[in-house]
Enzyme design. Structure first.
Site, PDB file in Angstrom:
ATOM      1  N   GLU A 107       0.844  -1.201   0.000  1.00  0.00           N
ATOM      2  CA  GLU A 107       0.000   0.000   0.000  1.00  0.00           C
ATOM      3  C   GLU A 107       0.875   1.244   0.000  1.00  0.00           C
ATOM      4  OE1 GLU A 107      -1.628   1.010   4.121  1.00  0.00           O
ATOM      5  OE2 GLU A 107      -1.152  -1.128   4.348  1.00  0.00           O
ATOM      6  N   LYS A 136       2.640   4.553   1.063  1.00  0.00           N
ATOM      7  CA  LYS A 136       2.981   5.125   2.377  1.00  0.00           C
ATOM      8  C   LYS A 136       2.659   6.619   2.341  1.00  0.00           C
ATOM      9  CE  LYS A 136       6.709   5.511   5.764  1.00  0.00           C
ATOM     10  NZ  LYS A 136       6.631   6.978   5.933  1.00  0.00           N
ATOM     11  N   ASP A 152       2.407  10.399   3.215  1.00  0.00           N
ATOM     12  CA  ASP A 152       3.282  11.333   3.923  1.00  0.00           C
ATOM     13  C   ASP A 152       2.410  12.353   4.646  1.00  0.00           C
ATOM     14  OD1 ASP A 152       5.498  12.586   4.870  1.00  0.00           O
ATOM     15  OD2 ASP A 152       6.059  13.538   2.974  1.00  0.00           O
ATOM     16  N   TYR A 175      -5.739   2.545   7.678  1.00  0.00           N
ATOM     17  CA  TYR A 175      -4.985   1.390   7.191  1.00  0.00           C
ATOM     18  C   TYR A 175      -4.575   0.413   8.291  1.00  0.00           C
ATOM     19  CZ  TYR A 175      -1.173   4.534   8.589  1.00  0.00           C
ATOM     20  OH  TYR A 175      -0.371   5.401   9.283  1.00  0.00           O
ATOM     21  N   LYS A 203      11.099   2.860   0.803  1.00  0.00           N
ATOM     22  CA  LYS A 203      11.052   4.298   0.526  1.00  0.00           C
ATOM     23  C   LYS A 203      11.448   4.601  -0.917  1.00  0.00           C
ATOM     24  CE  LYS A 203      10.626   7.027   3.560  1.00  0.00           C
ATOM     25  NZ  LYS A 203      11.461   7.432   4.694  1.00  0.00           N
ATOM     26  N   CYS A 250      12.710  35.410 -30.764  1.00  0.00           N
ATOM     27  CA  CYS A 250      12.489  35.714 -29.350  1.00  0.00           C
ATOM     28  C   CYS A 250      10.990  35.775 -29.054  1.00  0.00           C
ATOM     29  CB  CYS A 250      13.142  37.046 -28.995  1.00  0.00           C
ATOM     30  SG  CYS A 250      12.772  37.610 -27.315  1.00  0.00           S
ATOM     31  N   CYS A 264      10.074  39.698 -28.084  1.00  0.00           N
ATOM     32  CA  CYS A 264      10.106  40.850 -28.999  1.00  0.00           C
ATOM     33  C   CYS A 264      10.076  40.457 -30.472  1.00  0.00           C
ATOM     34  CB  CYS A 264      11.341  41.714 -28.725  1.00  0.00           C
ATOM     35  SG  CYS A 264      12.912  40.912 -29.158  1.00  0.00           S
ATOM     36  N   CYS A 310      18.554  36.133 -28.025  1.00  0.00           N
ATOM     37  CA  CYS A 310      17.792  37.162 -28.734  1.00  0.00           C
ATOM     38  C   CYS A 310      18.733  38.268 -29.181  1.00  0.00           C
ATOM     39  CB  CYS A 310      16.708  37.718 -27.814  1.00  0.00           C
ATOM     40  SG  CYS A 310      15.901  39.201 -28.432  1.00  0.00           S
ATOM     41  N   CYS A 344      14.261  44.560 -26.614  1.00  0.00           N
ATOM     42  CA  CYS A 344      13.589  43.376 -26.078  1.00  0.00           C
ATOM     43  C   CYS A 344      13.178  43.666 -24.640  1.00  0.00           C
ATOM     44  CB  CYS A 344      14.518  42.165 -26.122  1.00  0.00           C
ATOM     45  SG  CYS A 344      13.797  40.672 -25.395  1.00  0.00           S
TER      46      CYS A 344
END
Length: 709
Positions: free
Chosen positions: A128, A130, A132, A238, A326, A431, A434, A449, A455
């Protein structure tokens, strides 16, 4: 971990083992209190697990250290004094952790040996996710919820009954339940609810939570149950504690019974036959981790037969019949939702991965760097395959890597989960800000660019850099304010010089500024005063603030020390031509200045728009000359020195600093302008060039005698 684990446990002396045990035990105890009692973790799960493993290994090697008060014998942490204490009728234990597939095979072998099961005999487990979150025990008497308690130290928890009653997943009344039943599970918060909670907190100016686990724990342990009720907490059941009659004969049967009683149970729980099936379940759940909508940090395996569980029994803090496998703490798989392109102050187009949010290393990650177009295509800058040549596409399932405070990265791609409609990503040739051409120069891994100051992305990023801490550092003018000024057509701050025009603008502009969010008459006055104070600026900070590509703080300091004044620096850069001429050679002769950096600086002063912007700025400033060394009586003042070979009595950096403090210039190459070469063992081409040019060469001892050191 630290240097504590530099040596294998087998190599430790009893004295060293005792010292390490004390240090690690104290660190684990602090971490336990921070995590379980204060809901404010100080170290990552991976670091905590590593400390616990080291401590356990030391105790196995030196059993005398395995004292009753050892953190390896503890479960959780002492309950907070804030809540009334509840003594658990049945202890709430922790689980043994595993991190490698081999440990799961060994877990199965160990159980079979303990039960004396013949080879090949069937042995079923449950697997199942785990969760957290925060462990909680619910006590029902005659079907009524009478008490809820946190795990605490496993023996004694905190009474949070009023708060638990506000959680929708927790029934207040059970039908057809045993006379006495303690239901145990995990309180958690979904990703969506966590994001909404943090958004509300940020809007209200309150502290936000680092991750859903902290949010759930902090919400459940409120003195005011109304606050808990306002938080979107959930609960998965659980396990069980004290009970007047068994729920079932098997773990899976008991989970089904809890579901029938009205509890939410995890739908991913399944039966597995043997360790290979457990590992298959682990991989499947790990792949689905990002789409669950809540945090998990592993998979829990339990012997399914409850009769066998009773035979296997318990160690001091963990059951023999269960283990937690884990996930790697700094890795997670999630879906790539989009690829966005960000434009930096140097015009670099940087691809950013927009991800389905996933918790990695204790932090919720929704963005990650993709480096550059080669990385997306599955090749290095030199054209060699990376990730076995797998490219990255929108819709892919990608592995995200995060270590400490490093920006998360996309490390790998799962081709087996690639959508059929996913198409190769085409990196933009223009770009996105621009529309200017985005070009990639030969030898450069990044596309840039060409729009320059036209820009808006480059312009606003240059302004943010200009006011950064190591540059002009104008109090009250940070990135947020820069964006506001830049986007406001009335206030109009589009280049650095515009900042210094703000205090002198007419009253109408001043009134407009006072109406902006975060500004009042006093704050406007303070800002204008801060701007005026920065009109006088040291040369090195000005050079750094210009945001010239490749010029960081160190390079700015180098240039300032070598040219001394803005006038000298500006005249030299104006006169220089990339690749030729005395000014170019003089720039390259500065130790620490290479061709790429030198070309970047010279080119900046020869770009018409950028040069005009620099001139407008400097006209409003009083630039302080670089601090000059005290050279009275110095035997090397004004001379150009070159260090080569290995220095044995000081580092190269120390020698360079000492020479510059005495008024010398330190160059990186030998030329006709070099006055003195200091050569250590291993000196090569520079020493030969000095000999060819007839330049005086001395060793390190002679150098130290010369400067009186």
């Amino acid at each position: 971990m630290t240097a504590l684990d530099a040596d294998p446990v087998e190599a430790l002396t009893p004295e060293e083992a005792r010292r390490q045990w004390g240090l690690i035990a104290a660190a684990v105890a602090r971490a336990n209190r921070a995590y379980h009692t204060l809901d404010a973790p100080e170290i990552s799960d991976a670091d905590y697990d590593a400390l616990k493993r080291r401590l356990t290994a030391i105790e196995l090697r030196f059993p005398a250290l395995a004292q009753a008060e050892s953190p390896t014998q503890a479960v959780g942490a002492e309950p907070s004094e804030t809540f009334a204490k509840v003594r658990h009728a049945v202890r709430m234990l922790s689980l043994e952790n595993a991190f490698e597939a081999g440990e799961i095979v060994e877990f199965d072998d160990r159980i079979r040996r303990y039960l004396n099961l013949p080879a090949g005999a069937p042995l079923r487990y449950t697997a199942e996710p785990k969760i957290d979150g925060l462990s909680l025990s619910l006590r029902y008497e005659r079907g009524l919820l009478v008490q809820a308690a946190t795990r605490g130290d496993g023996e004694t928890g905190e009474n949070v009954t009023a708060n638990a009653r506000t959680i929708g997943d927790i029934p207040h009344r059970l039908t057809s339940a045993p006379e006495l039943l303690e239901v145990r599970g995990e309180v958690y918060m979904s990703h969506a609810d966590f994001a909404a909670l943090n958004a509300r907190a940020a809007e209200a100016g309150e502290k936000t939570f680092a991750n859903p686990r902290n949010a759930a724990a902090g919400s459940l342990r409120q003195l005011d149950a109304a606050i808990t009720a306002s938080r979107p907490l959930r609960f998965f059941a659980y396990a069980w504690g004290a009970h007047s009659e068994p729920l079932a004969d098997t773990q899976m049967g008991a989970i089904d019974r809890l579901a029938a009683l009205g509890f939410a149970t995890n739908p991913l729980t399944r039966l597995c036959e043997g360790p290979q099936a457990l590992l298959d379940a682990w991989r499947e759940i790990e792949q689905r981790r990002a789409t669950l909508g809540y945090d998990i940090d592993g998979v829990v395996y339990k012997v399914d037969d409850i009769g066998l569980q009773h035979r296997l029994g318990y160690r001091s803090t963990t059951p023999r019949w269960a283990i937690a496998h884990k996930f790697p703490a700094e890795l997670a798989w999630t879906r790539l939702e989009a690829i966005d392109i960000q434009v930096g102050r140097t015009g670099a187009l940087s691809p950013v991965a927009r991800l389905l949010p996933v918790t990695v290393g204790g932090v919720v990650v929704s963005n990650a760097t993709l480096h550059n177009e080669d990385y997306i295509a599955g090749r290095s800058a030199s054209g060699e395959a990376i990730r076995d040549g797998k490219d990255i596409r929108v819709g892919d399932w990608v592995q995200v890597y995060r270590a400490g405070d490093v920006i998360p990265k996309v490390a790998d791609v799962d081709l087996s989960r690639r959508p059929a409609e996913a198409e190769p990503y085409i990196f933009p040739a223009t770009c996105p800000e621009c529309g200017s051409d985005a070009v990639r120069e030969e030898g450069d891994a990044v596309r840039r660019c060409t729009g320059g100051l036209v820009c808006p992305a480059q312009a606003v990023e240059k302004l943010k850099h200009f006011v950064s801490r190591a540059a002009f550092d104008i109090e009250g003018l940070g990135p947020k304010q820069i964006e506001m000024f830049f986007e406001d057509d009335q206030l109009r701050v589009r280049e650095p010089a515009d900042i210094f025009t703000l205090p002198g603008r007419d009253a109408a502009n001043l009134a407009k500024l006072k109406n902006r969010e975060g500004f009042g008459e006093r704050s406007v006055s303070n800002l204008f005063q801060a701007i005026e104070e920065k009109r006088r600026i040291p040369l090195n900070r000005l050079i750094f603030a210009l945001g010239i590509r490749h010029v960081g703080e160190s390079a700015a300091n180098l240039l300032a020390r070598n040219y001394g004044t803005w006038e000298a620096f500006e005249q030299a850069m104006t006169a220089a031509t990339v690749g030729e001429g005395p000014e170019w050679e003089a720039l390259l002769a500065i130790d620490g200045v290479g061709r790429v950096l030198a070309a970047s600086v010279v080119n900046s002063f020869h770009q018409a728009a950028e040069r005009a912007s620099i001139d407008r700025l400097v006209a409003m400033l009083d630039v302080e000359p670089a601090a000059q060394p005290v050279t009275a009586g110095s035997p090397v003042a004004g001379k150009t020195l070159v260090f080569t070979g290995t220095l044995e009595r000081m580092t190269r950096a120390e020698a360079k600093a000492r020479a510059e403090a005495l008024g010398a210039k330190v160059a990186g190459s030998v030329s006709a302008k070099t006055d003195l070469v200091i050569a250590g063992p291993g000196a090569g081409s520079k020493a030969k060039e000095a000999e060819r040019l007839g330049i005086e060469t001395i060793d390190e001892d002679a150098w130290l005698r010369l400067i009186g050191a």
